[in-house]
Design a protein around this motif. Structure first.
Motif, PDB file in Angstrom:
ATOM      1  N   VAL A  66      -7.733  -7.560  -0.554  1.00 30.76           N
ATOM      2  CA  VAL A  66      -6.854  -7.049  -1.620  1.00 30.76           C
ATOM      3  C   VAL A  66      -7.665  -6.680  -2.850  1.00 30.76           C
ATOM      4  N   GLN A  67      -8.661  -7.504  -3.173  1.00 31.32           N
ATOM      5  CA  GLN A  67      -9.483  -7.204  -4.345  1.00 31.32           C
ATOM      6  C   GLN A  67     -10.251  -5.902  -4.153  1.00 31.32           C
ATOM      7  N   ASP A  68     -10.750  -5.670  -2.951  1.00 28.88           N
ATOM      8  CA  ASP A  68     -11.432  -4.403  -2.660  1.00 28.88           C
ATOM      9  C   ASP A  68     -10.484  -3.229  -2.850  1.00 28.88           C
ATOM     10  N   PHE A  69      -9.246  -3.398  -2.379  1.00 27.00           N
ATOM     11  CA  PHE A  69      -8.242  -2.340  -2.535  1.00 27.00           C
ATOM     12  C   PHE A  69      -7.919  -2.141  -4.011  1.00 27.00           C
ATOM     13  N   ALA A  70      -7.789  -3.233  -4.752  1.00 29.12           N
ATOM     14  CA  ALA A  70      -7.505  -3.154  -6.179  1.00 29.12           C
ATOM     15  C   ALA A  70      -8.620  -2.411  -6.912  1.00 29.12           C
ATOM     16  N   ASP A  71      -9.863  -2.707  -6.553  1.00 29.05           N
ATOM     17  CA  ASP A  71     -10.998  -2.013  -7.168  1.00 29.05           C
ATOM     18  C   ASP A  71     -10.953  -0.521  -6.847  1.00 29.05           C
ATOM     19  N   GLU A  72     -10.568  -0.218  -5.629  1.00 28.52           N
ATOM     20  CA  GLU A  72     -10.501   1.184  -5.180  1.00 28.52           C
ATOM     21  C   GLU A  72      -9.476   1.977  -5.973  1.00 28.52           C
ATOM     22  N   ILE A  73      -8.337   1.371  -6.259  1.00 25.56           N
ATOM     23  CA  ILE A  73      -7.258   2.085  -6.961  1.00 25.56           C
ATOM     24  C   ILE A  73      -7.250   1.774  -8.458  1.00 25.56           C
ATOM     25  N   LYS A  74      -8.267   1.010  -8.901  1.00 28.39           N
ATOM     26  CA  LYS A  74      -8.394   0.637 -10.318  1.00 28.39           C
ATOM     27  C   LYS A  74      -7.170  -0.138 -10.809  1.00 28.39           C
ATOM     28  N   ALA A  75      -6.801  -1.141 -10.040  1.00 30.14           N
ATOM     29  CA  ALA A  75      -5.652  -1.979 -10.382  1.00 30.14           C
ATOM     30  C   ALA A  75      -6.092  -3.401 -10.678  1.00 30.14           C
ATOM     31  N   GLN A  76      -5.288  -4.114 -11.458  1.00 33.69           N
ATOM     32  CA  GLN A  76      -5.486  -5.543 -11.660  1.00 33.69           C
ATOM     33  C   GLN A  76      -4.897  -6.283 -10.461  1.00 33.69           C
ATOM     34  N   HIS A  77      -5.435  -7.454 -10.172  1.00 33.72           N
ATOM     35  CA  HIS A  77      -4.998  -8.222  -9.003  1.00 33.72           C
ATOM     36  C   HIS A  77      -4.760  -9.667  -9.397  1.00 33.72           C
ATOM     37  N   PHE A  78      -3.560 -10.165  -9.087  1.00 32.76           N
ATOM     38  CA  PHE A  78      -3.204 -11.554  -9.381  1.00 32.76           C
ATOM     39  C   PHE A  78      -2.622 -12.205  -8.130  1.00 32.76           C
ATOM     40  N   GLU A  79      -2.894 -13.490  -7.955  1.00 31.63           N
ATOM     41  CA  GLU A  79      -2.173 -14.281  -6.955  1.00 31.63           C
ATOM     42  C   GLU A  79      -1.323 -15.285  -7.730  1.00 31.63           C
ATOM     43  N   THR A  80      -0.028 -15.325  -7.433  1.00 29.00           N
ATOM     44  CA  THR A  80       0.911 -16.084  -8.242  1.00 29.00           C
ATOM     45  C   THR A  80       1.761 -17.029  -7.395  1.00 29.00           C
ATOM     46  N   SER A  81       2.417 -17.946  -8.083  1.00 28.45           N
ATOM     47  CA  SER A  81       3.439 -18.787  -7.465  1.00 28.45           C
ATOM     48  C   SER A  81       4.605 -18.909  -8.434  1.00 28.45           C
ATOM     49  N   SER A  82       5.758 -18.425  -8.029  1.00 24.07           N
ATOM     50  CA  SER A  82       6.950 -18.576  -8.862  1.00 24.07           C
ATOM     51  C   SER A  82       7.430 -20.021  -8.866  1.00 24.07           C
ATOM     52  N   LYS A  83       7.110 -20.752  -7.828  1.00 27.05           N
ATOM     53  CA  LYS A  83       7.540 -22.147  -7.737  1.00 27.05           C
ATOM     54  C   LYS A  83       6.800 -23.019  -8.755  1.00 27.05           C
ATOM     55  N   THR A  84       5.488 -22.859  -8.836  1.00 32.28           N
ATOM     56  CA  THR A  84       4.694 -23.673  -9.758  1.00 32.28           C
ATOM     57  C   THR A  84       4.442 -22.980 -11.091  1.00 32.28           C
ATOM     58  N   LYS A 106       0.829  -1.206   0.000  1.00 30.78           N
ATOM     59  CA  LYS A 106       0.000   0.000   0.000  1.00 30.78           C
ATOM     60  C   LYS A 106       0.864   1.257   0.000  1.00 30.78           C
ATOM     61  N   PHE A 107       1.998   1.201   0.692  1.00 27.12           N
ATOM     62  CA  PHE A 107       2.935   2.328   0.691  1.00 27.12           C
ATOM     63  C   PHE A 107       3.413   2.622  -0.723  1.00 27.12           C
ATOM     64  N   TRP A 108       3.801   1.566  -1.463  1.00 29.05           N
ATOM     65  CA  TRP A 108       4.307   1.770  -2.816  1.00 29.05           C
ATOM     66  C   TRP A 108       3.210   2.258  -3.758  1.00 29.05           C
ATOM     67  N   VAL A 109       1.999   1.791  -3.538  1.00 28.93           N
ATOM     68  CA  VAL A 109       0.884   2.283  -4.352  1.00 28.93           C
ATOM     69  C   VAL A 109       0.715   3.783  -4.158  1.00 28.93           C
ATOM     70  N   LYS A 110       0.771   4.228  -2.912  1.00 24.10           N
ATOM     71  CA  LYS A 110       0.635   5.660  -2.635  1.00 24.10           C
ATOM     72  C   LYS A 110       1.772   6.443  -3.270  1.00 24.10           C
ATOM     73  N   GLU A 111       2.995   5.899  -3.204  1.00 23.98           N
ATOM     74  CA  GLU A 111       4.146   6.545  -3.849  1.00 23.98           C
ATOM     75  C   GLU A 111       3.889   6.729  -5.342  1.00 23.98           C
ATOM     76  N   LEU A 112       3.438   5.667  -5.988  1.00 18.70           N
ATOM     77  CA  LEU A 112       3.189   5.731  -7.424  1.00 18.70           C
ATOM     78  C   LEU A 112       2.075   6.717  -7.752  1.00 18.70           C
ATOM     79  N   GLN A 113       1.033   6.719  -6.955  1.00 26.17           N
ATOM     80  CA  GLN A 113      -0.078   7.637  -7.197  1.00 26.17           C
ATOM     81  C   GLN A 113       0.371   9.088  -7.076  1.00 26.17           C
ATOM     82  N   ASN A 114       1.309   9.343  -6.174  1.00 22.78           N
ATOM     83  CA  ASN A 114       1.801  10.711  -5.961  1.00 22.78           C
ATOM     84  C   ASN A 114       2.842  11.138  -6.988  1.00 22.78           C
ATOM     85  N   CYS A 115       3.644  10.170  -7.457  1.00 26.00           N
ATOM     86  CA  CYS A 115       4.795  10.529  -8.286  1.00 26.00           C
ATOM     87  C   CYS A 115       4.701  10.078  -9.734  1.00 26.00           C
TER      88      CYS A 115
END
Length: 201
Positions: free
Chosen positions: A139-157, A100-109
């Motif tokens: 997380v999905q609610d937050f993604a909707d709020e900031i108009k972002a896409q949301h993925f859950e991933t696994s680098s292992k699989t 969330k901190f990085w999202v705010k940074e991006l939104q500001n800068c």
């Protein structure tokens, strides 16, 4: 007719050890490294081209250090980014607060930067549901709020990794981005002193 080429700068952001580099390793090299590793210092760079319809999109991916002591340096690397993958660890609630901190940074800068929220280590919660510390719906609610896409991933699989980067490439060639022509794109040759390495963070 030859394919039109466009370049997109993509930055990886998130708390240290959330698995940003593992995500890039899986996408670019189709591998998952195990064993001891070093944290990323500064940033590492890698590029991969993707065919989208009649266009070739080169994703220039900057994998930034997650440690807070490199925070100021990370701002250098996300400058001018067309897309940001903001990662959090599904087994670490504090990592979502950092996201969330990085999202705010991006939104500001970087108001024009398109944000993709990425939960990592999905394999761990698939094996043990009690390991999940970040609720999907929160997380999905937050993604909707900031108009972002949301993925859950696994680098292992490899779960959802290809889909994440493919979505970025597809969006870049659609109205989600203001597509730049090749001569106005990111100069992929200007890598500075930060070649891509196998360090994971």
């Amino acid at each position: 007719m030859s394919a039109k080429r466009v370049d997109a700068k993509v930055v990886m952001l998130g708390k240290e050890s959330v698995g940003k580099t593992s995500l890039v390793e899986r996408y670019v090299h189709q591998r998952f490294l195990v064993g001891p590793y070093q944290n990323t210092i500064g940033a590492a760079f890698v590029a991969k081209s993707v065919q989208v319809s009649d266009q070739v999109v080169t994703l220039g991916i900057w994998d930034t250090a997650g440690s807070e002591r490199y925070e100021a340096m990370s701002r250098i690397y996300y400058r001018g980014a067309r897309a940001a993958i903001v990662c959090y660890d599904l087994t670490d609630s504090s990592s979502f607060l950092r996201a969330k901190f990085w999202v705010k940074e991006l939104q500001n800068c970087e108001e024009q930067c398109v944000i993709y929220l990425c939960g990592t280590k999905n394999d761990l919660v698939e094996c043990d549901r009690s390991a999940r510390q970040v609720d999907y719906h929160d997380v999905q609610d937050f993604a909707d709020e900031i108009k972002a896409q949301h993925f859950e991933t696994s680098s292992k699989t490899g779960h959802n990794v290809e889909e994440l980067f493919r979505k970025i490439a597809d969006d870049y060639c659609s109205s989600a981005f203001e597509v730049m022509s090749e001569d106005k794109g990111v100069n992929m040759e200007q890598k500075g002193n930060f070649p891509y390495s196998c360090c994971r963070n």
